[in-house]
Design an enzyme around this catalytic site. Structure first.
Site, mmCIF file in Angstrom:
data_model
loop_
_atom_site.group_PDB
_atom_site.id
_atom_site.type_symbol
_atom_site.label_atom_id
_atom_site.label_comp_id
_atom_site.label_asym_id
_atom_site.label_seq_id
_atom_site.Cartn_x
_atom_site.Cartn_y
_atom_site.Cartn_z
ATOM 1 N N GLN A 45 0.833 -1.195 0.000
ATOM 2 C CA GLN A 45 0.000 0.000 0.000
ATOM 3 C C GLN A 45 0.872 1.251 0.000
ATOM 4 O OE1 GLN A 45 -3.420 -0.154 2.663
ATOM 5 N NE2 GLN A 45 -3.263 -2.379 2.798
ATOM 6 N N ALA A 95 6.468 8.249 11.088
ATOM 7 C CA ALA A 95 7.348 7.420 11.920
ATOM 8 C C ALA A 95 8.804 7.740 11.637
ATOM 9 C CB ALA A 95 7.085 5.943 11.657
ATOM 10 N N LEU A 117 14.596 4.286 10.842
ATOM 11 C CA LEU A 117 15.797 3.716 11.438
ATOM 12 C C LEU A 117 17.002 4.113 10.590
ATOM 13 C CD1 LEU A 117 14.418 0.171 12.308
ATOM 14 C CD2 LEU A 117 14.932 2.023 13.909
ATOM 15 N N ASP A 168 -0.878 -9.689 10.529
ATOM 16 C CA ASP A 168 0.019 -9.515 9.375
ATOM 17 C C ASP A 168 1.488 -9.477 9.795
ATOM 18 O OD1 ASP A 168 0.601 -9.078 6.643
ATOM 19 O OD2 ASP A 168 0.737 -6.938 6.960
ATOM 20 N N ASP A 222 6.026 -2.085 11.063
ATOM 21 C CA ASP A 222 4.875 -2.251 10.182
ATOM 22 C C ASP A 222 3.664 -2.798 10.938
ATOM 23 O OD1 ASP A 222 3.448 -2.087 7.891
ATOM 24 O OD2 ASP A 222 4.426 -3.748 6.854
#
Length: 536
Positions: free
Chosen positions: A226, A346, A349, A415, A435
């Site tokens: 997505q 978010a 990293l 998921d 995620d």
């Protein structure tokens, strides 16, 4: 005679009216002067909690009064917060001025402490103050070298690179640590045991930056099913933006397969705070943000494929859909009101050229097929096979995976097909919980199959089990804690009340599963594995 009486009456009426007004003014002044004197000293100072064990289920917190949180109106429509757009820009000036509420301003390093805060009481509890192992140089993700010179990639990707030892050294130039941007301090602080510390003084600033920093670039993230965007800030920090696709009160239809469910921006926000409340601290910081599609995406993107997908809807709203495997079409376009859109932002990293990560396929991965089942769904003794397979045959990797299972069950996330670790630390490190957008899709039903690792292996860390027991008690009720944590986000409310109540129900089911394991075990320590020793 009649005229005299009439004139006299009018004069007396005016005098009487003036007298009444004067009297009212005097009463008002007297009340203002009397109120401060009538106020007694605040009796809301909480006594320090000295309990070292887990309180019983009927324990009542008598010291601090419960924090009275502002009741926030729920969202409606396809982009709920925009129904009250003027409130976000007018009634919530703190969010636009870089102050995301009282607790953020005073520092999440102290758990956002306010009088009567349940979060403050939780983070003062001994279970949330278990000492961490000493962090040595080899336990740090990066070794900072102040003599190393760095420059930006000539490709314009805004990634820091070094002339040598790119995997082990971060950019510092000749500046002191205090001058680093917050995202870089976050990266430098990552170690073998945690993504960020319990009392991280950087957290409020980092969350504020995610919500308010000017966006200078927006491009589509490659891969994934997505649409997601990579946004870059003036200080070279980058963030992952997931746009709003569902309203908060919408549930995933019961006929949807887990692999075709929407990814929800509010699930990413809630997952970060839930992970922190569970004391895992394995999800990168996430904040909500209201984005201007025109100025902060369309006008500044260098992504030609993304740029081709913008259009104006019949309602006059700015829309786009990008390119991806699911829901990237005109029929599933993301539209603003007229050009403002909610999303989660978010912190990224460290780039994989600087800190390599290894992706691991979860042993309890689902089949991602409409009719086929995975082996773990057919074999009740599947865990015995996993226990003999590296890296689950030693160390705490299997217990860490069960931690992740608990997190997923609480938020209803089916998921979880892969997880990642930092390659530098080998197998002796924590799992990254990345995620989480498919969590918090349903509140009216639970998915027991998510708990398969716990149910089949009948093992859980002692520290995790004790914290779960604590979060099931009235003073530290999980739903209350998450509600308080989410109230600080710029897009609050993040979750509806039914989702918060579902957390308490699911927590009870996790504890019941551990209880059944204990009832069937020969020894307690076979189920509740001691990972804290004498530290608690």
């Amino acid at each position: 005679m009649r005229r005299r009486l009439q004139t006299l009456f009018q004069r007396k009426f005016k005098v009487s009216l003036l007298f009444l007004l004067l009297l009212a003014l005097l009463v008002h002044l007297a009340m203002d002067l009397a109120l401060p004197a009538a106020r007694g000293p605040c009796g809301c100072d909480a006594k320090a909690l000295k309990a070292s064990g887990v309180p019983s289920g009927n324990l009542v917190l008598t010291g601090p009064k419960k924090l009275s949180l502002r009741i926030l109106q729920d969202f409606s429509g396809s982009n709920g917060s925009l129904e009250k757009g003027s409130q976000l820009q007018g009634a919530r000036p703190q969010a636009r001025d870089g102050k995301l509420g009282v607790r953020h301003q005073h520092g999440e390093g102290n758990a956002g402490r306010t009088e009567g805060s349940k979060l403050a009481a939780l983070f003062e509890h001994p279970l949330y103050n278990i000492p961490m192992p000493e962090v040595t140089e080899k336990d740090k993700l990066f070794v900072v070298n102040p003599m190393e010179k760095f420059s930006l990639r000539s490709s314009g990707s805004d990634e820091w690179v070094s002339s040598s030892k790119a995997e082990t050294v971060l950019p510092t130039g000749k500046t002191a640590y205090d001058t680093y941007p917050t995202w870089l301090k976050f990266h430098v602080g990552i170690n073998r045991y945690e993504l960020y510390p319990r009392r991280d003084p950087l957290m409020p600033t980092l969350l504020r930056d995610l919500a308010t920093q000017r966006i200078v670039s927006s491009v589509q993230k490659s891969g994934g099913t997505q649409l997601k965007l990579i946004m870059t800030f003036p200080n070279y920090g980058q963030a992952l933006f997931k746009p709003m696709k569902q309203t908060r009160d919408q549930e995933t239809p019961i006929d949807f397969f887990y692999f075709s469910d929407f990814e929800r921006h509010n699930a990413e926000i809630a997952a970060f705070h839930l992970d922190r409340i569970l004391d895992f601290r394995r999800i990168p910081p996430v904040s909500g943000r209201l984005v201007n599609i025109t100025k902060e995406i369309r006008d500044i993107t260098t992504d030609k494929k993304l740029a081709k997908t913008f259009f104006i809807s019949p309602a006059g709203n700015v829309c786009f859909y990008g390119e991806c495997s699911y829901y990237c079409s005109t029929e599933h376009a993301l539209c603003g009101k007229p050009d403002r859109l909610e999303g989660s932002v978010a912190a990224l990293l460290p780039d994989k050229t600087l800190a390599k990560r290894r992706s691991w396929r979860s042993p309890w991965r689902r089949s991602y097929h409409k009719s086929k089942k995975a082996e773990w769904e057919l074999n009740p003794n599947y865990c015995a096979q996993v226990r003999e397979t590296p890296p689950y045959d030693r160390g705490h990797r299997l217990l860490d995976l069960i931690d992740m299972t608990v997190l997923d069950f609480l938020m209803g996330n089916m998921d979880r097909h892969h997880y990642e670790t930092f390659e530098k630390f080998g197998n002796d490190t924590f799992l990254l919980h990345l995620d989480n957008g498919r969590g918090f899709g349903t509140h009216s039903r639970d998915e027991p199959s998510i708990l398969a690792p716990l149910r089949q292996c009948c093992s859980i860390k002692k520290s995790t089990y004790l914290r779960l027991q604590l979060l099931a008690t009235q003073p530290y009720r999980l739903s209350d804690l998450l509600r308080e944590a989410l109230a600080t986000d710029p897009l609050a409310p993040i979750l509806t009340e039914p989702h918060l109540r579902a957390l308490d129900r699911r927590l009870g089911k996790v504890l019941a599963t551990v209880g059944r394991c204990l009832a069937g075990a020969a020894r307690r320590d076979e189920v509740v594995v001691d990972d804290v020793g004498s530290r608690v």
